[in-house]
Design a protein around this motif. Structure first.
Motif, mmCIF file in Angstrom:
data_model
loop_
_atom_site.group_PDB
_atom_site.id
_atom_site.type_symbol
_atom_site.label_atom_id
_atom_site.label_comp_id
_atom_site.label_asym_id
_atom_site.label_seq_id
_atom_site.Cartn_x
_atom_site.Cartn_y
_atom_site.Cartn_z
ATOM 1 N N LEU A 45 0.933 -1.377 -0.009
ATOM 2 C CA LEU A 45 0.096 0.183 0.484
ATOM 3 C C LEU A 45 0.968 1.522 0.367
ATOM 4 N N VAL A 57 -1.892 4.608 0.473
ATOM 5 C CA VAL A 57 -2.813 4.103 -0.192
ATOM 6 C C VAL A 57 -4.426 3.917 0.248
ATOM 7 N N ARG A 58 -4.891 4.560 0.586
ATOM 8 C CA ARG A 58 -6.113 3.885 1.500
ATOM 9 C C ARG A 58 -7.028 3.192 0.897
ATOM 10 N N ILE A 59 -7.821 2.058 1.065
ATOM 11 C CA ILE A 59 -9.220 1.023 0.491
ATOM 12 C C ILE A 59 -9.852 1.359 1.553
ATOM 13 N N PHE A 69 -10.478 4.492 -3.054
ATOM 14 C CA PHE A 69 -9.037 4.007 -2.807
ATOM 15 C C PHE A 69 -8.658 6.275 -2.823
ATOM 16 N N ASP A 70 -8.107 6.205 -1.528
ATOM 17 C CA ASP A 70 -7.900 7.311 -1.231
ATOM 18 C C ASP A 70 -6.357 7.300 -0.773
ATOM 19 N N TYR A 127 -6.181 2.934 -8.903
ATOM 20 C CA TYR A 127 -5.590 3.323 -6.916
ATOM 21 C C TYR A 127 -4.784 4.408 -7.048
ATOM 22 N N PRO A 166 -6.114 10.781 -6.437
ATOM 23 C CA PRO A 166 -7.238 9.355 -7.273
ATOM 24 C C PRO A 166 -7.769 9.672 -8.113
#
Length: 295
Positions: A45, A57-59, A69-70, A127, A166
Motif C-alpha cells: 500500500l 493508499v487507503r482502501i 481508493f484515496d 488506484y 485518486p
C-alpha cells in the motif's frame, strides 16, 4: 492561506488547478468468493518511500461491496487515521477480501484471471495517479521567494512538487477513449503486422502469463499502453526509407538501429508487467526480474 489571499499573483498561481499527470497506477480487482465484494490485489500500500515525501493508499470498503481508493501522506510510518502502508491484500498468490477479511484462494484468482470461474473475470482499476504541480517557493518565514535581479526580478519563484491523488472522472474518460481509439484502428494496425497478436508459447517461464489468462503477446499491454506504442512504431517504420535516403544505407541503418533501441526501452517500461517502486517513485522495466511472474 493568509499570505496567498493578500497577494494577487499568489492567488493566480494557486488558482491553477490543472496538474500534469505523471503516471497511472493500476491494480487487479477480483470478486470475493465468500461475500461477492470487490477486492483489489495489492502486495503493497506504499506509493512513495522517499525521505520526507512518504505516501500510502487507503482502501475504503463501501456498503454496496465496492471500494474507494484515496492517497494520504505518511508521518512516522502511519497515515492521518492510523493507516498502515505496510499492509497488503495479497501474499504468495492468496488474496484477502477487504470487506469480510476472508481468504481468496489462489486457484480462484487464476480462474477469474482466465474468465472461466464462477465469479466472472477480474478487471483492472486505477488506484492512484502520480501528478505534478507548480507552487510558490517559500522562505523560512513562510513568505514567497522572489527573484532579486535579472529579467524576472520581482517575480515569485516556483517549485515543482510531485504528489498522489485518486483517479478523476477526467482520467477515467481518457482511459475509455483510449480503448475506443485502439479498437477503431485495430484492424489497420493488425493488417500492417504492428500488433503482436502471436500466441504466447508454453514454456517454463511463459507458463506464468498463460496461467493468468494472457494468451497473446499483445495481452501484456493495456489499451492505453498499446495506443502509445502503435502510432510510434507505425511512424518509425514509415520514416526508415527517408532516413536511409538522407544518410545512406550504412549510416541510415545505424541510426535506425539506435532508434529501435529507444522504442524497445519505451515498450519495456510501459507494459502490464512493470512494477511500481515506491523507494524511487518510478516504474521498473518489464524484465527487471527476468521472468513473467504476475505483477
Amino acid at each position: 492561506e493568509r499570505v496567498v489571499r493578500g497577494d494577487p499573483e499568489l492567488m493566480r498561481l494557486y488558482g491553477q488547478t490543472e496538474h500534469d499527470q505523471n503516471g497511472i497506477l493500476y491494480c487487479r480487482m477480483v470478486k470475493c468468493p465468500s461475500c461477492g465484494g470487490e477486492s483489489p490485489l495489492m502486495n503493497s500500500l506504499w506509493l512513495s518511500k522517499a525521505p520526507g515525501d512518504m505516501w500510502g493508499v487507503r482502501i475504503s470498503p463501501q456498503k454496496d461491496k465496492s471500494v474507494v481508493f484515496d492517497a494520504y501522506e505518511v508521518t512516522a510510518g502511519r497515515g492521518p487515521n492510523g493507516e498502515n502502508p505496510e499492509e497488503s491484500t495479497v501474499s504468495n498468490g492468496v488474496g484477502q477480501c477487504v470487506h469480510c477479511r476472508q481468504a481468496i484462494p489462489g486457484d480462484d484468482i487464476k480462474a477469474q484471471a482466465r474468465g472461466d470461474g464462477r465469479h466472472g473475470k477480474w478487471w483492472e482499476r486505477v488506484y492512484a495517479v502520480q501528478a505534478v504541480r507548480f507552487q510558490p517557493k517559500m522562505d523560512a518565514r513562510g513568505r514567497p521567494q522572489r527573484f532579486a535581479s535579472g529579467d524576472r526580478a520581482g517575480e515569485i519563484k516556483t517549485e515543482k512538487v510531485k504528489f498522489f491523488r485518486p483517479a478523476t472522472e477526467h482520467d477515467e474518460t481518457a482511459l475509455r477513449l483510449s480503448e475506443e481509439r485502439l479498437n477503431t484502428n485495430w484492424s489497420r494496425w493488425e493488417s500492417d503486422d504492428l500488433i503482436p497478436t502471436e500466441s504466447i508459447p508454453a514454456g517454463s517461464k511463459t507458463s506464468e502469463p498463460l496461467r493468468y489468462g494472457m494468451q497473446r503477446w499483445s495481452d501484456l499491454f493495456t489499451s492505453r499502453q498499446l495506443l502509445g506504442h502503435l502510432p510510434l512504431v507505425e511512424r518509425f517504420r514509415a520514416l526508415q526509407p527517408e532516413i536511409r535516403a538522407a544518410l545512406g544505407e550504412a549510416r541510415g541503418n545505424a541510426v535506425i538501429t539506435y532508434l529501435q533501441f529507444m522504442v524497445d526501452k519505451f515498450v519495456d517500461y510501459n507494459s502490464r508487467q512493470t512494477r511500481w517502486i515506491p523507494q524511487r517513485t518510478s516504474v521498473s522495466g518489464t524484465f527487471s526480474r527476468h521472468d513473467f511472474s504476475l505483477k
